[in-house]
Write an enzyme that holds these catalytic residues in place. Structure first.
Site, short mmCIF file in Angstrom:
data_model
loop_
_atom_site.label_atom_id
_atom_site.label_comp_id
_atom_site.label_asym_id
_atom_site.label_seq_id
_atom_site.Cartn_x
_atom_site.Cartn_y
_atom_site.Cartn_z
N VAL A 19 -2.06 1.70 -3.77
CA VAL A 19 -2.01 0.29 -4.21
C VAL A 19 -1.21 -0.61 -3.26
O VAL A 19 -0.75 -1.67 -3.67
CB VAL A 19 -1.52 0.15 -5.67
CG1 VAL A 19 -2.49 0.81 -6.63
CG2 VAL A 19 -0.11 0.72 -5.86
N TYR A 48 6.01 -2.17 -2.54
CA TYR A 48 4.70 -2.79 -2.80
C TYR A 48 4.85 -3.87 -3.88
O TYR A 48 3.93 -4.60 -4.15
CB TYR A 48 3.66 -1.76 -3.25
CG TYR A 48 3.35 -0.66 -2.25
CD1 TYR A 48 3.82 -0.72 -0.94
CD2 TYR A 48 2.60 0.45 -2.62
CE1 TYR A 48 3.54 0.30 -0.03
CE2 TYR A 48 2.32 1.47 -1.72
CZ TYR A 48 2.81 1.39 -0.43
OH TYR A 48 2.54 2.40 0.46
N TRP A 182 -1.79 8.37 4.59
CA TRP A 182 -1.98 6.96 4.27
C TRP A 182 -2.95 6.40 5.31
O TRP A 182 -3.13 6.99 6.38
CB TRP A 182 -0.68 6.19 4.16
CG TRP A 182 0.22 5.94 5.34
CD1 TRP A 182 1.38 6.61 5.64
CD2 TRP A 182 0.09 4.90 6.34
NE1 TRP A 182 1.97 6.06 6.75
CE2 TRP A 182 1.21 5.00 7.21
CE3 TRP A 182 -0.84 3.89 6.58
CZ2 TRP A 182 1.40 4.14 8.31
CZ3 TRP A 182 -0.65 3.04 7.67
CH2 TRP A 182 0.45 3.16 8.51
N PRO A 184 -6.22 6.45 5.13
CA PRO A 184 -7.24 7.47 5.41
C PRO A 184 -8.58 6.89 5.86
O PRO A 184 -9.39 7.58 6.46
CB PRO A 184 -7.38 8.20 4.07
CG PRO A 184 -6.97 7.18 3.04
CD PRO A 184 -5.87 6.40 3.69
N LEU A 185 -8.77 5.58 5.56
CA LEU A 185 -10.01 4.91 5.99
C LEU A 185 -9.72 3.99 7.18
O LEU A 185 -10.41 3.00 7.39
CB LEU A 185 -10.60 4.12 4.81
CG LEU A 185 -10.94 4.99 3.59
CD1 LEU A 185 -11.38 4.13 2.41
CD2 LEU A 185 -12.03 6.00 3.94
N GLN A 187 -7.54 1.91 7.52
CA GLN A 187 -7.15 0.59 7.01
C GLN A 187 -8.26 -0.45 7.18
O GLN A 187 -8.01 -1.60 7.50
CB GLN A 187 -5.86 0.12 7.68
CG GLN A 187 -4.70 1.09 7.40
CD GLN A 187 -3.35 0.48 7.68
OE1 GLN A 187 -2.97 0.40 8.83
NE2 GLN A 187 -2.65 0.06 6.65
N LYS A 227 -7.35 3.16 -0.53
CA LYS A 227 -7.15 1.95 -1.37
C LYS A 227 -8.41 1.10 -1.33
O LYS A 227 -9.01 0.89 -0.27
CB LYS A 227 -5.96 1.15 -0.83
CG LYS A 227 -5.78 -0.22 -1.48
CD LYS A 227 -6.33 -1.33 -0.60
CE LYS A 227 -6.43 -2.66 -1.32
NZ LYS A 227 -7.15 -3.67 -0.53
N ASN A 237 -15.34 6.60 -3.09
CA ASN A 237 -14.28 7.33 -2.37
C ASN A 237 -13.89 8.64 -3.07
O ASN A 237 -13.28 9.50 -2.46
CB ASN A 237 -13.04 6.44 -2.18
CG ASN A 237 -13.32 5.26 -1.26
OD1 ASN A 237 -14.32 5.25 -0.53
ND2 ASN A 237 -12.45 4.26 -1.28
N1 LIG Z 1 3.74 5.43 3.52
C1 LIG Z 1 3.40 4.33 4.14
O1 LIG Z 1 4.14 3.80 4.98
C2 LIG Z 1 2.09 3.69 3.82
C3 LIG Z 1 1.58 2.67 4.63
C4 LIG Z 1 0.35 2.11 4.30
C5 LIG Z 1 -0.33 2.57 3.18
N2 LIG Z 1 0.20 3.55 2.39
C6 LIG Z 1 -0.52 4.06 1.18
O2 LIG Z 1 -1.82 4.50 1.58
C7 LIG Z 1 -2.81 3.81 0.83
C8 LIG Z 1 -4.06 3.63 1.64
O3 LIG Z 1 -3.79 3.04 2.89
P1 LIG Z 1 -4.28 1.57 3.26
O4 LIG Z 1 -4.47 0.80 2.03
O5 LIG Z 1 -3.35 1.02 4.25
O6 LIG Z 1 -5.64 1.82 4.03
P2 LIG Z 1 -7.04 2.57 3.74
O7 LIG Z 1 -7.08 3.17 2.39
O8 LIG Z 1 -7.30 3.44 4.92
O9 LIG Z 1 -8.07 1.38 3.86
C9 LIG Z 1 -8.14 0.35 2.94
C10 LIG Z 1 -9.21 -0.61 3.45
O10 LIG Z 1 -10.48 0.03 3.44
C11 LIG Z 1 -11.39 -0.74 2.63
N3 LIG Z 1 -12.22 0.24 1.90
C12 LIG Z 1 -11.82 1.09 0.93
N4 LIG Z 1 -12.84 1.86 0.51
C13 LIG Z 1 -13.92 1.50 1.24
C14 LIG Z 1 -15.27 1.93 1.26
N5 LIG Z 1 -15.70 2.91 0.45
N6 LIG Z 1 -16.12 1.33 2.13
C15 LIG Z 1 -15.68 0.35 2.95
N7 LIG Z 1 -14.41 -0.10 2.98
C16 LIG Z 1 -13.53 0.47 2.13
C17 LIG Z 1 -10.52 -1.58 1.72
O11 LIG Z 1 -11.13 -2.80 1.42
P3 LIG Z 1 -11.36 -3.32 -0.12
O12 LIG Z 1 -10.05 -3.21 -0.85
O13 LIG Z 1 -11.79 -4.73 0.09
O14 LIG Z 1 -12.43 -2.45 -0.68
C18 LIG Z 1 -9.30 -1.84 2.60
O15 LIG Z 1 -9.54 -2.93 3.49
C19 LIG Z 1 -2.11 2.50 0.46
O16 LIG Z 1 -2.73 1.79 -0.57
C20 LIG Z 1 -0.73 3.00 0.11
O17 LIG Z 1 -0.71 3.56 -1.18
C21 LIG Z 1 1.40 4.11 2.70
#
Ligand SMILES: NC(=O)c1ccc[n+]([C@@H]2O[C@H](COP(=O)([O-])OP(=O)(O)OC[C@H]3O[C@@H](n4cnc5c(N)ncnc54)[C@H](OP(=O)(O)O)[C@@H]3O)[C@@H](O)[C@H]2O)c1
Length: 289
Positions: A19, A48, A182, A184-185, A187, A227, A237
């Site tokens: 989130v 967050y 984190w 995984p897509l 970002q 996310k 997903n």
């Molecule tokens: N520990 C850390 O420092 C750290 C840093 C960053 C993140 N995190 C954690 O990791 C989680 C995931 O990372 P993240 O949010 O940075 O990036 P992510 O999950 O790799 O990518 C999210 C992006 O991908 C899009 N997306 C998601 N599913 C999709 C699909 N099926 N098809 C096309 N596009 C898709 C989303 O857009 P829409 O929302 O518009 O669908 C958003 O723009 C975070 O929410 C957080 O909980 C941790």
């Protein structure tokens, strides 16, 4: 849902819902949607600013508490034994829960050793079931793993087809620490969608490039927390357990790995400064004042 067993015997889902950047006022609805889509693991963080939303969703969803796996992280401004302990109690209150399933140190800066002591104490008090790290690259990871009495259960790092973390994963293995991905897509990087190899594998399996990207992590036993705020994508997903990549395909995906952009490296002093000032600049409370 496939689960993994952590080094202290705690079981957790291999896929969860992240989130980060879900605005506080939208978080409850997003998490309720995620529960409806089938997620049972939620990854939030003090920084967050949406732990309350997760807590409201947890109360409203009607699921037994034991069926949900809650992950949160202690932020830099709460580092140090005393402050971290207080922040853990605040997180519990916001999450409306008696315990956190997995608690991480969010960043490898400030007094993270003191934070770890508070986290070990919280485990003894029954407030936390498992503890781990986030963004601890191999040198700092080994330092903490050697220091700790309770060995880190996970280390959450950016991990995706373009940033595969093979060396980091290998360093964690002797301590039984699991890699949790984190980003995984990637970002939302459009390269993931457009890459010819991702397109080819997606079309072979009748999946999307994003599903192939998640499958690649799962086949490496990596926990992932994609996310999205779109319900159809939440379901998509999760729908990654009915196909398997061949070893040749795993090898060809491995070739997509590349060095991390220095701008986002935890060894970049500018990034460290950005993180130190993050709460001042992004905490909605500070914005309102
Ligand atoms: N520990 C850390 O420092 C750290 C840093 C960053 C993140 N995190 C954690 O990791 C989680 C995931 O990372 P993240 O949010 O940075 O990036 P992510 O999950 O790799 O990518 C999210 C992006 O991908 C899009 N997306 C998601 N599913 C999709 C699909 N099926 N098809 C096309 N596009 C898709 C989303 O857009 P829409 O929302 O518009 O669908 C958003 O723009 C975070 O929410 C957080 O909980 C941790």
């Amino acid at each position: 849902m496939k689960t993994v067993t952590l080094n202290n015997g705690v079981e957790m889902p291999i896929l969860g819902f992240g989130v980060f950047q879900v605005p506080p006022q939208e978080c409850e609805a997003a998490v309720l949607n995620a529960f409806e889509a089938g997620y049972r693991m939620i990854d939030t963080a003090q920084a967050y600013y949406n732990e309350e939303g997760v807590g409201h969703a947890l109360k409203a969803c009607g699921l037994p508490r034991k069926d949900v796996f809650l992950v949160t992280k202690v932020w830099l401004t709460n580092a140090g034994e005393e402050k971290a302990a207080k922040s853990i109690d605040e997180s519990l209150e916001k999450l409306q829960s008696d315990y956190i399933d997995l608690l991480l140190i969010h960043q490898p800066f400030s007094d993270y050793v003191g934070t770890w002591r508070a986290m070990e104490h919280a485990v003894k008090e029954g407030k936390v079931r498992a503890i781990g790290l986030s963004n601890f690259y191999p040198d700092r990871f080994v330092d903490m793993a050697e220091y700790s009495t309770i060995k880190p259960a996970v280390n959450q790092l950016v991990a995706n087809v373009f940033s595969q973390q093979w060396d980091a994963q290998a360093e964690m293995k002797p301590y039984g620490t699991r890699l949790m991905a984190w980003g995984p897509l990637a970002q939302g990087n459009p390269e993931l969608q457009d890459h010819p190899l991702m397109q080819r594998l997606a079309s072979k399996y009748g999946k999307t490039p994003q599903q192939v990207a998640l499958r690649y992590l799962i086949e490496r036993d990596i926990i992932a927390i994609p996310k999205t705020t779109h319900f159809d994508r939440m379901k998509q997903n999760l729908d990654v357990f009915d196909f398997e990549l061949t070893s040749e395909e795993m090898q060809s995906l491995r070739a997509l790995d590349r060095p991390i952009d220095f701008r986002w490296s935890h060894r970049n002093p500018e990034l460290v400064r950005f993180l130190w000032n993050y709460d001042k600049n992004f905490n909605p409370k500070n914005q309102a004042e």
